[in-house]
Enzyme design. Structure first.
Site, short mmCIF file in Angstrom:
data_model
loop_
_atom_site.label_atom_id
_atom_site.label_comp_id
_atom_site.label_asym_id
_atom_site.label_seq_id
_atom_site.Cartn_x
_atom_site.Cartn_y
_atom_site.Cartn_z
N HIS A 18 0.84 -1.21 0.00
CA HIS A 18 0.00 0.00 0.00
C HIS A 18 0.87 1.26 0.00
CE1 HIS A 18 -2.93 -2.77 2.33
NE2 HIS A 18 -3.42 -2.64 1.12
N LYS A 42 -19.40 -5.63 10.42
CA LYS A 42 -18.32 -6.59 10.20
C LYS A 42 -17.00 -5.97 10.66
CE LYS A 42 -16.68 -8.24 6.22
NZ LYS A 42 -16.78 -8.23 4.78
N ARG A 91 -2.34 -6.33 -8.31
CA ARG A 91 -1.27 -7.32 -8.15
C ARG A 91 -1.37 -8.41 -9.20
NH1 ARG A 91 -2.80 -8.11 -2.02
NH2 ARG A 91 -4.74 -7.63 -3.07
N SER A 129 -2.75 -7.86 3.07
CA SER A 129 -3.08 -7.64 4.49
C SER A 129 -3.51 -8.95 5.14
CB SER A 129 -4.20 -6.62 4.64
OG SER A 129 -3.81 -5.38 4.15
P1 ADP Z 1 -9.78 -3.97 0.00
O1 ADP Z 1 -10.32 -4.49 1.28
O2 ADP Z 1 -10.61 -2.88 -0.63
O3 ADP Z 1 -9.32 -5.01 -1.00
P2 ADP Z 1 -7.04 -3.58 0.77
O4 ADP Z 1 -6.68 -2.87 2.01
O5 ADP Z 1 -6.80 -5.06 0.75
O6 ADP Z 1 -8.52 -3.19 0.48
O7 ADP Z 1 -6.30 -2.94 -0.48
C1 ADP Z 1 -6.51 -1.62 -0.89
C2 ADP Z 1 -5.93 -1.43 -2.28
O8 ADP Z 1 -4.53 -1.70 -2.26
C3 ADP Z 1 -6.52 -2.37 -3.35
O9 ADP Z 1 -6.56 -1.67 -4.57
C4 ADP Z 1 -5.50 -3.47 -3.42
O10 ADP Z 1 -5.51 -4.11 -4.68
C5 ADP Z 1 -4.22 -2.68 -3.23
N1 ADP Z 1 -3.14 -3.53 -2.70
C6 ADP Z 1 -3.18 -4.39 -1.66
N2 ADP Z 1 -1.99 -4.99 -1.49
C7 ADP Z 1 -1.16 -4.49 -2.45
C8 ADP Z 1 0.20 -4.74 -2.83
N3 ADP Z 1 0.95 -5.63 -2.18
N4 ADP Z 1 0.70 -4.06 -3.90
C9 ADP Z 1 -0.08 -3.17 -4.56
N5 ADP Z 1 -1.36 -2.90 -4.27
C10 ADP Z 1 -1.90 -3.55 -3.22
#
Ligand code: ADP
Length: 153
Positions: A18, A42, A91, A129
């Site tokens: 992120h 949730k 990704r 995450s």
């Molecule tokens: P959500 O719950 O909306 O999927 P996330 O917190 O998992 O939210 O992710 C937010 C954004 O960051 C999404 O667009 C996701 O694809 C992107 N993202 C998550 N991990 C990575 C990573 N390792 N590299 C690039 N983008 C990422």
């Protein structure tokens, strides 16, 4: 007019993946709002107030970046904050399919908002995450997967 982007997500927790997306997008926008979406029915794993505080610390020297939380539709949040861009990271091809549907639906609801995608840096592709959370829950060391100045406490 100020170019404002919203980077929405759960960020439970915020990872180096992120962080890298935000840092690479800095030059493209005047302001980036990291928007932690929550659902009161949730609960996430890490408390929302802590997630906000930890991300604020990561960007304490970057005034262009703000951290907020929101409940409800991302496009409504964009409208409230005058943001014309939605920033997301990609990704894998499954991310693409998921993101494509959301972006096309968002465009139908609020046509003036444009979704902007950045491809992950190769080294961050496996970081999510969900996996970082699992490592943490089982007492593993997550320091290499979260930003250097982010202290989980
Ligand atoms: P959500 O719950 O909306 O999927 P996330 O917190 O998992 O939210 O992710 C937010 C954004 O960051 C999404 O667009 C996701 O694809 C992107 N993202 C998550 N991990 C990575 C990573 N390792 N590299 C690039 N983008 C990422």
């Amino acid at each position: 007019m100020k170019k404002i982007a919203v980077f929405p997500g759960s960020f439970d927790p915020f990872t180096v993946g992120h962080e890298s997306i935000v840092l690479r997008a800095l030059d493209m926008f005047d302001e980036i709002i990291i928007a932690i979406g929550y659902n009161s029915e949730k609960k996430g794993f890490f408390p929302i107030e802590k997630r906000i505080k930890w991300i604020e610390k990561v960007f304490e020297k970057t005034p262009k970046v703000k951290v907020l939380s929101f409940e409800g539709l991302t496009v409504d949040f964009c409208k409230q904050h005058n943001a014309k861009y939605l920033l997301r990271g990609l990704r894998t091809s499954s991310d693409f399919e998921f993101e494509r549907a959301i972006a096309q639906m968002n465009k139908k609801i609020l046509p003036e908002v444009e979704s902007v995608f950045l491809l992950t840096s190769p080294e961050n592709t496996p970081i999510s995450s969900t996996i970082v959370r699992e490592i943490y829950k089982h007492g593993g060391n997550i320091s290499e997967f979260i930003p250097k100045n982010m202290i989980i406490e």
